[in-house]
Structure formats: C-alpha cells, structure tokens
Design a protein around this motif. Structure first.
Motif, PDB file in Angstrom:
ATOM      1  N   ARG A   1       0.830  -1.205   0.000  1.00 55.27           N
ATOM      2  CA  ARG A   1       0.000   0.000   0.000  1.00 55.27           C
ATOM      3  C   ARG A   1       0.867   1.258   0.000  1.00 55.27           C
ATOM      4  NH1 ARG A   1      -4.569   1.659   4.462  1.00 55.27           N
ATOM      5  NH2 ARG A   1      -5.274   3.508   3.365  1.00 55.27           N
ATOM      6  N   THR A   2       1.955   1.220   0.761  1.00 54.30           N
ATOM      7  CA  THR A   2       2.861   2.362   0.824  1.00 54.30           C
ATOM      8  C   THR A   2       3.504   2.615  -0.529  1.00 54.30           C
ATOM      9  OG1 THR A   2       3.327   1.792   3.114  1.00 54.30           O
ATOM     10  CG2 THR A   2       4.832   3.322   2.046  1.00 54.30           C
ATOM     11  N   THR A   3       3.888   1.571  -1.209  1.00 55.08           N
ATOM     12  CA  THR A   3       4.491   1.705  -2.536  1.00 55.08           C
ATOM     13  C   THR A   3       3.494   2.307  -3.512  1.00 55.08           C
ATOM     14  OG1 THR A   3       5.815  -0.258  -2.073  1.00 55.08           O
ATOM     15  CG2 THR A   3       5.688   0.466  -4.366  1.00 55.08           C
ATOM     16  N   PHE A   4       2.248   1.850  -3.440  1.00 50.43           N
ATOM     17  CA  PHE A   4       1.206   2.380  -4.316  1.00 50.43           C
ATOM     18  C   PHE A   4       0.982   3.866  -4.053  1.00 50.43           C
ATOM     19  CE2 PHE A   4      -3.303   3.372  -5.003  1.00 50.43           C
ATOM     20  CZ  PHE A   4      -3.357   3.197  -6.382  1.00 50.43           C
ATOM     21  N   LEU A   5       0.916   4.256  -2.780  1.00 48.31           N
ATOM     22  CA  LEU A   5       0.700   5.660  -2.449  1.00 48.31           C
ATOM     23  C   LEU A   5       1.877   6.525  -2.890  1.00 48.31           C
ATOM     24  CD1 LEU A   5      -0.956   5.393   1.070  1.00 48.31           C
ATOM     25  CD2 LEU A   5      -2.036   6.016  -1.087  1.00 48.31           C
ATOM     26  N   LEU A   6       3.077   6.012  -2.741  1.00 49.20           N
ATOM     27  CA  LEU A   6       4.251   6.736  -3.190  1.00 49.20           C
ATOM     28  C   LEU A   6       4.240   6.914  -4.703  1.00 49.20           C
ATOM     29  CD1 LEU A   6       6.957   8.022  -2.394  1.00 49.20           C
ATOM     30  CD2 LEU A   6       7.989   5.784  -2.741  1.00 49.20           C
ATOM     31  N   LEU A   7       3.893   5.878  -5.429  1.00 44.32           N
ATOM     32  CA  LEU A   7       3.826   5.946  -6.880  1.00 44.32           C
ATOM     33  C   LEU A   7       2.773   6.941  -7.334  1.00 44.32           C
ATOM     34  CD1 LEU A   7       4.813   4.783  -9.578  1.00 44.32           C
ATOM     35  CD2 LEU A   7       3.011   3.074  -9.377  1.00 44.32           C
ATOM     36  N   VAL A   8       1.604   6.902  -6.712  1.00 50.24           N
ATOM     37  CA  VAL A   8       0.531   7.824  -7.081  1.00 50.24           C
ATOM     38  C   VAL A   8       0.933   9.262  -6.777  1.00 50.24           C
ATOM     39  CG1 VAL A   8      -1.828   8.528  -6.487  1.00 50.24           C
ATOM     40  CG2 VAL A   8      -1.317   6.137  -6.911  1.00 50.24           C
ATOM     41  N   SER A   9       1.570   9.500  -5.632  1.00 54.02           N
ATOM     42  CA  SER A   9       1.960  10.864  -5.287  1.00 54.02           C
ATOM     43  C   SER A   9       3.050  11.393  -6.209  1.00 54.02           C
ATOM     44  CB  SER A   9       2.410  10.939  -3.829  1.00 54.02           C
ATOM     45  OG  SER A   9       3.597  10.215  -3.646  1.00 54.02           O
ATOM     46  N   CYS A  10       3.882  10.523  -6.747  1.00 55.68           N
ATOM     47  CA  CYS A  10       4.921  10.966  -7.677  1.00 55.68           C
ATOM     48  C   CYS A  10       4.353  11.241  -9.068  1.00 55.68           C
ATOM     49  CB  CYS A  10       6.029   9.920  -7.782  1.00 55.68           C
ATOM     50  SG  CYS A  10       7.068   9.834  -6.329  1.00 55.68           S
TER      51      CYS A  10
END
Length: 71
Positions: A2-11
């Motif tokens: 989930r953290t990876t997904f949120l980081l990807l979306v925010s970038c």
C-alpha cells in the motif's frame, strides 16, 4: 504494498502550487533585482539544509547507541 502504491501515485500526480510569500514576491518583482533574487534563493537553501542536518545527526546518534548496545 500500500505504501508503494501511495508513493507511486503521489509521484505521478503533482499539483501546481504557488508557494512564494507576498513579501518575497514584492521584493523580487522589480527589474534589476538579480542580487536580491540570489540572496533569497541562498536563504531558502540555508533554511532547507538545517532540518536535514538535524535529522542526520539524530540518526547517527541513534545508530551509535544501537551499535554500542549490540556490543
């Protein structure tokens, strides 16, 4: 995951922001203020470095304490 997904979306999705204060904008909008602009930029870099240095020092101290406790 989930953290990876949120980081990807925010970038991938960034918002356009105008984060300059009114006083800085007024000081730099005039013509021929190259020296003032450079001074403001240097001040911003200086203020940005302080938190990173503090975090690095605290991290180093914690690392040394952990290594000392381990031995």
């Amino acid at each position: 995951m989930r953290t990876t997904f949120l980081l990807l979306v925010s970038c991938l999705f960034s918002l356009s922001m105008n984060a300059q204060c009114a006083m800085c904008r007024a000081a730099l909008e005039g013509e021929g203020n190259v020296k003032k602009a450079e001074a403001v930029n240097d001040g911003i870099v200086y203020l940005m470095m302080i938190p990173y240095i503090l975090v690095a020092v605290i991290g180093f101290v914690i690392y040394k304490m952990y290594q000392k406790k381990k031995a």
